[in-house]
Each structure stands twice: as C-alpha cells, then as structure tokens.
Design an enzyme around this catalytic site. Structure first.
Site, PDB file in Angstrom:
ATOM      1  N   THR A 140       0.881  -1.177   0.000  1.00 21.38           N
ATOM      2  CA  THR A 140       0.000   0.000   0.000  1.00 21.38           C
ATOM      3  C   THR A 140       0.914   1.220   0.000  1.00 21.38           C
ATOM      4  OG1 THR A 140      -0.050   0.052   2.395  1.00 21.38           O
ATOM      5  CG2 THR A 140      -1.798  -1.183   1.315  1.00 21.38           C
ATOM      6  N   GLU A 143      -5.649  -3.921  -1.321  1.00 18.43           N
ATOM      7  CA  GLU A 143      -6.050  -5.125  -0.581  1.00 18.43           C
ATOM      8  C   GLU A 143      -7.122  -5.936  -1.303  1.00 18.43           C
ATOM      9  OE1 GLU A 143      -5.649  -2.139   0.626  1.00 18.43           O
ATOM     10  OE2 GLU A 143      -4.780  -2.150   2.647  1.00 18.43           O
ATOM     11  N   LYS A 172     -15.365  17.115  10.208  1.00 19.84           N
ATOM     12  CA  LYS A 172     -16.339  17.023  11.307  1.00 19.84           C
ATOM     13  C   LYS A 172     -16.640  18.417  11.820  1.00 19.84           C
ATOM     14  CE  LYS A 172     -14.248  12.702  11.946  1.00 19.84           C
ATOM     15  NZ  LYS A 172     -12.808  12.545  11.907  1.00 19.84           N
ATOM     16  N   TRP A 207     -20.965  15.599   9.817  1.00 18.83           N
ATOM     17  CA  TRP A 207     -19.950  15.325   8.804  1.00 18.83           C
ATOM     18  C   TRP A 207     -20.221  16.072   7.503  1.00 18.83           C
ATOM     19  CZ3 TRP A 207     -18.390   9.471   8.693  1.00 18.83           C
ATOM     20  CH2 TRP A 207     -17.831   9.131   9.938  1.00 18.83           C
TER      21      TRP A 207
HETATM   22  P1  ADP Z   1      -3.776   4.040  -1.167  1.00 19.62           P
HETATM   23  O1  ADP Z   1      -4.556   3.529   0.025  1.00 19.62           O
HETATM   24  O2  ADP Z   1      -2.356   3.982  -0.992  1.00 19.62           O
HETATM   25  O3  ADP Z   1      -4.323   5.316  -1.736  1.00 19.62           O
HETATM   26  P2  ADP Z   1      -5.158   2.215  -2.842  1.00 19.62           P
HETATM   27  O4  ADP Z   1      -5.021   2.203  -4.302  1.00 19.62           O
HETATM   28  O5  ADP Z   1      -5.218   0.918  -2.166  1.00 19.62           O
HETATM   29  O6  ADP Z   1      -3.961   2.993  -2.324  1.00 19.62           O
HETATM   30  O7  ADP Z   1      -6.398   3.107  -2.459  1.00 19.62           O
HETATM   31  C1  ADP Z   1      -7.621   2.579  -2.060  1.00 19.62           C
HETATM   32  C2  ADP Z   1      -8.546   3.693  -1.713  1.00 19.62           C
HETATM   33  O8  ADP Z   1      -8.764   4.544  -2.827  1.00 19.62           O
HETATM   34  C3  ADP Z   1      -9.943   3.233  -1.336  1.00 19.62           C
HETATM   35  O9  ADP Z   1      -9.993   2.822   0.001  1.00 19.62           O
HETATM   36  C4  ADP Z   1     -10.769   4.478  -1.599  1.00 19.62           C
HETATM   37  O10 ADP Z   1     -10.698   5.369  -0.512  1.00 19.62           O
HETATM   38  C5  ADP Z   1     -10.071   5.097  -2.763  1.00 19.62           C
HETATM   39  N1  ADP Z   1     -10.799   4.777  -3.994  1.00 19.62           N
HETATM   40  C6  ADP Z   1     -10.597   3.756  -4.826  1.00 19.62           C
HETATM   41  N2  ADP Z   1     -11.459   3.800  -5.859  1.00 19.62           N
HETATM   42  C7  ADP Z   1     -12.234   4.885  -5.665  1.00 19.62           C
HETATM   43  C8  ADP Z   1     -13.313   5.489  -6.391  1.00 19.62           C
HETATM   44  N3  ADP Z   1     -13.749   4.997  -7.527  1.00 19.62           N
HETATM   45  N4  ADP Z   1     -13.867   6.600  -5.877  1.00 19.62           N
HETATM   46  C9  ADP Z   1     -13.413   7.136  -4.723  1.00 19.62           C
HETATM   47  N5  ADP Z   1     -12.393   6.629  -4.009  1.00 19.62           N
HETATM   48  C10 ADP Z   1     -11.812   5.518  -4.470  1.00 19.62           C
END
Ligand code: ADP
Length: 586
Positions: free
Chosen positions: A222, A368, A477, A482
């Site tokens: 990650t 993940e 917040k 929110w």
């Molecule tokens: P990092 O956590 O390092 O940014 P990831 O690629 O694993 O890398 O990111 C996952 C996160 O990206 C998700 O938990 C979500 O918050 C965000 N995410 C993924 N796809 C979308 C989407 N289509 N719209 C909004 N947020 C998204």
C-alpha cells in the site's frame, strides 16, 4: 470512530441445565459426492500458455523511453518470459523468493510479470515514485533477492545504494541490449546486470511447474500515505479469479479483438489485473512507458486503435482539457475508459460522453482487493434511465462484482440501512481480498469474522449501489456533523474556471473543523473567491460551503496519482477560516 468498532459478541450458549435429553444417535452422514470433473489448479502460467497458443495475432506494443515503439506477439512474450525464468532458475531462484521490479508499463515488465510468477517465485512491484526511506523499507521488508529496474530509475536506486538490503544479490537493468549503463559494476555491494544479457543464451521454452494455486504470485505494498506501507501478497488463485471476473461484460467487457492501454501503472496493484486479463482474453496491449501526458496518450489511442483504457481521474481530466484546447483532435473510434482510485467528477464523465462519445465506467477498489471490488454499470432497475439521470448516478462507486461481498456498518457494528443516506464504514470480503498483510500480524482491519475494514465511509442505496462519502481520515467534522470533502470537490469541478480542486479540514474555534477549498484555476482564468463559493449555492447544503478558498498552482500528488491530503493538511495546519456568514449561522 470506526477504529473503536468491536464485533458484536456471539450469542451466549444455552445453559447446560436446560439442554434436552440426548437424541437417538444421528444416522451416519454419507460421504460427500464429489463431482467427476478434472481438478486443475488456477495458475498464471495457464494464462500465458493460452495467449501464446491461441492469440498469436494480437500485438503487444511497448513505448521506449525515446518515444519509439517496439512490437511483440503473445508467443514472443511467452518465449522471453521462459528465457527469463530459465535465467533466474540458473541463478538459484527458488519458489516463493521475492523478485522486485522498479519499472514503467513496458514489455520487459510484462515478461517479468509472467516469467517470475509462472516459475513459482513472487513478483514484487515497487512504486518508483516512493521516497528513499519507503523504498528501502519495502525492499528490506520483502527481502527481495533481485531487483529489475528501468534504466531511467537507476539514479533513485543509486541514492540509497548503501542502504540496500543484504538479501539483494543483483540489480538487473531492463534497457536495450548494449545500452545498459554500468553493467558489470556494483550498486553499493550489489552487482549490476543487464536483463538482455542475462536471458540472451537461455532456452526460449520451459515446462512451467504445477503447484498449489494458493501459492503466492505477486506482492504490492500500500502506498503508505497513512502509516507504514503494508505488503499485500496475492496468490495464483486470487489473481486468476480476479482477472477472469474483470473480463465480464459488466466490467471491462474485454474481447480478443480489443486493444487495451493500461494507464494504471504496472507497479501498483498489478495494473488492475489488466496484464493477466489481456492474456486470458488474448487481446492486444499497448504499454505506454513513462509518458502519460495527453499528447502521448491521444497519439497512442489513435495510431494503435486503442479500444479500452483505465486510469485515475487526473489522467482523464488532463486529457479532456487538452482535447478541448485542440478542437481538431477527435477520436476516430471512441475508446471506453475505466476510472477509479479516487472519485470521478461528473463534469469529466459528462464532457467525455457528450463531446467525444467516450463512455467511462466508474470502479472502486484497493490494493487489498486486487483491486477491483465494485463497478457502477447499469442494471435492470436503471437500464431505461435517460443519459442525464445516469450521469448523475455514475458518481457512485458501484455494486459488488461476483466474488465480492460488501456491507457497511455504523459505529456499533450494525449494518446501515440501504437508503442512500445512512453512512458507515465499508467492509469487504471475497476471493481476491487480503486476509492478512505480509510479514505482519494483529492488524485490526481484519475482523475476527472474516471481513476487511476498508476505512471508506459510504452510503448504500436501495439498488445496493455504494457511494463513498469520504475516507474516514478525510471527512470534515463540523459541529459534530460530517461534511463530505469528495462531494465538495466533485461539485466545484463543474465550475468552468476550475482545473483541479481539493478540500481539507481546517481548525475552527467554534465548529472544530470547517472545509478549506484549494483550487487550481484553468490556465488563463482568474476566478475570485466569491465567484467560486457562489457556485455552491443550491448545489449543496448551505452550511457545507467552504469557509475559505486558496488558489494554488498545483496540488501535491501521492505515488498513486491521488491528491495528497496529508501533505495539504500539514501545509495549511494554521490556516484560519475567513469569517463567512454561513459558517457562523448554521
Ligand atoms: P492508497 O490507500 O495507498 O491510496 P489504494 O489504491 O489501495 O492505495 O487506495 C484505495 C482507496 O482509494 C480506497 O480505500 C478508496 O478510498 C479510494 N478509492 C478507490 N477507488 C475509488 C473510487 N472509484 N472513488 C473514490 N475513491 C476511491
């Protein structure tokens, strides 16, 4: 608040005293009747064998650093992957050993994808945009033994030469034969080799080993924007099932006649599985190298006949702005795009569809989750909605793909109502979702009853479609309620003078937190704060209106192409709200 969530206790067992008398011995259970079908493990080598045997006509186009293109076929990629595996075996690489890559989207990276995983070793993709400390941490944590590197990235490695892990035996440079700088020299104490020299004399065929489909195939960390990077270790089974699912019509809809251009990097979450899905479908691939600017991408789309592409919203936003600035540029055959990683602003979706005939599919996922977990495509309940209603709805992240289950729970762990209003933390489980991080135990994101807590705050509507309100750490917040930073960003992206926007919380003496809006104006435009804020009127609840606007030239981006809010929050830690009436009189 979600960090405090505990699973509900299991129901208490009945008191022994009230137990009924023991029943008569139950009849013996019959042995299970197994189906009489062949039982073959799901292995990545079968994807490669299939593509090479059945799809020799598809092309793998790869853009070199100088912009020139080199072409291969699936049989040629398979032969080069075999040569690589033979070379690594000769160097003593064992099953399960981690082999790292620091590379762009190009054919040698594809050969490593297949060669390393198919021989039973683990392909560990490393993000070239990481900071030195993260790079050293990741290489050390994974205990990589070989690192394949694009020549353009050697300086980043040289900068940490004296901190390379002791497990590392060789750095292998991926350049053209004869053009590898420093071959035969050392980086720190590690020998520098050339990939082309390494594979030159190796046989171009191999009997790929057959092993348990649950064996590890690849590893991706990650990005570590919220703490230490954590390794997600994919298996052959999870990778094959994920790729198979993404081929569906209600996902990438990939056919053998497609030409796919993954803008999403091969160094992050396996480029959304596209390198595997392409092999399964037997379609063509265009690998764009490091040049992802609108001109380079548009040129590839047109000249290579690209039919589908995938990337984060910033890529598509830049492309749309460039297209509009160059009205003579049109798509001969509009490709279809997939977008994910961060929310898709409606104006981008709308602009592509109405002005260029390009359809964008919104997808959600995480490192993940391999990454694809949900897609927003029409279904029976909304198949007849008109285009405008559908465009509004497309901002939602979508519904689960088969193989994935989603649910959202409130602070007490109860599932939220599916009314599109109540929100809670998104939990996910499925065949390609991590059950644990590599080299770590005890992470409380993995619940005792088998779910993964995503940290995304979502609503789910009556159609079962999920929408991200925010990441738990980014939500604002204000006075105990929110505000969704994503909603504020998406709305203002519709303003004609806004090129990019980000919303973060700033401290407020009365309301705790209030939104601060950062705007990158479109070139040549000069918007005022009042004009920007007026755009929110009637589009959001009045008390959500940001309390201040900052005009900036650029926004910091994470290694995975998202606005880096942690950096912005530090940068604007002392920013005070301008005293606007709506913030005071809510
Ligand atoms: P990092 O956590 O390092 O940014 P990831 O690629 O694993 O890398 O990111 C996952 C996160 O990206 C998700 O938990 C979500 O918050 C965000 N995410 C993924 N796809 C979308 C989407 N289509 N719209 C909004 N947020 C998204």
């Amino acid at each position: 608040m979600f960090g405090l969530f505990k699973n509900r206790p299991a129901a208490a067992p009945e008191a022994a005293a009230s137990a009924p008398a023991a029943p008569a011995a139950a009849p013996a259970k019959p042995a299970p009747l197994h189906g009489l079908m062949m039982d073959r493990p799901l292995l990545i080598s079968d994807i490669l064998k299939h593509a090479a045997a059945n799809h020799a006509g598809a092309k793998i186009v790869s853009v070199r650093a100088d912009g020139s293109r080199v072409r291969h076929t699936w049989p040629q990629i398979a032969a080069r992957a075999a040569k690589l595996a033979n070379a690594l075996a000769r160097r003593g690489v064992q099953q399960g050993e981690r082999i790292a890559t620091l590379a762009w989207n190009e054919h040698r990276h594809l050969e490593i994808y297949y060669g390393v995983s198919c021989m039973g070793a683990v392909m560990h993709t490393v993000n070239p945009r990481l900071f030195a400390d993260q790079l050293v941490f990741i290489l050390t944590d994974a205990a990589d033994t070989h690192l394949f590197i694009d020549p353009t990235l050697l300086p980043a490695l040289e900068a940490v030469a004296d901190r390379l892990p002791p497990t590392l035996k060789a750095v292998v440079v991926m350049g053209e034969a004869g053009s590898v700088p420093g071959q035969g020299k050392l980086i720190g104490k590690v020998e520098l080799l050339s990939q082309e020299a390494l594979i030159a004399d190796e046989p171009d065929s191999i009997d790929w080993p057959v092993f348990d489909e649950r064996c590890a195939s690849s590893l991706c960390y990650t990005s570590g924007t919220t703490g230490e990077p954590k390794g997600v270790l994919y298996s052959h089974r999870s990778t094959v099932l994920h790729a198979l699912t993404t081929l569906q019509v209600d996902c990438f809809a990939t056919s053998a006649a497609d030409v796919l251009l993954p803008v999403v990097p091969m160094f992050h979450v396996n480029a959304w599985g596209i390198p595997y899905a392409a092999g399964m479908a037997g379609c063509s691939l265009v690998l764009p190298g490091p040049r992802l600017d609108p001109v380079s991408l548009y040129t590839l789309f047109e000249e290579e006949g690209v039919t589908g592409s995938a990337g984060v919203p910033t890529i598509w936003t830049a492309l749309l702005q460039w297209l509009r600035a160059n009205p003579e540029k049109r798509f001969t055959n509009p490709p279809r795009f997939t977008v994910g990683g961060t929310a898709l602003p409606k104006p981008i979706n709308e602009g592509f569809l109405k002005e260029y005939g390009v359809r964008i599919m919104h997808a959600w996922g995480m490192t993940e989750t391999s990454p694809l977990g949900a897609v927003n495509v029409r279904k029976a309940e909304n198949i007849d909605w008109d285009e405008d209603r559908w465009l509004d709805y497309s901002k939602k992240q979508g519904r689960p793909l088969f193989g994935i289950e989603l649910k959202a729970v409130d602070a007490e762990g109860h599932e939220i109502a599916h009314d599109g209003v109540a929100f809670g933390e998104l939990l996910v489980r499925g065949n390609w979702v991590a059950a644990q991080y590599f080299n770590r135990t005890g992470d409380d994101v993995f619940t005792d009853d088998g779910w993964f807590r995503t940290g995304d705050v979502v609503t789910i509507d009556a159609l079962g479609v999920m929408e991200i309100v925010d990441r738990a750490k980014d939500v604002i917040k204000s006075g105990g309620e929110w505000i969704s930073s994503i909603e504020l960003e998406n709305t203002i992206m519709g303003h004609p003078k806004v090129a990019m926007a980000a919303v973060i919380a700033m401290h407020h003496p009365k309301w705790d937190e209030r939104p601060l809006l950062l705007v990158v104006p479109k070139p040549g435009s000069n918007p005022t704060e009042a004009e920007i804020l007026a755009f929110y009127e009637g589009r959001i609840a009045k008390w959500w209106t940001p309390d201040a606007v900052e005009f900036v030239e650029t926004l910091p981006m994470t290694a995975t192409g998202k606005v880096w809010k942690a950096v912005l929050k530090k940068q604007y830690a002392d920013r005070a709200p301008t005293t606007l009436a709506h913030a005071q009189t809510r």
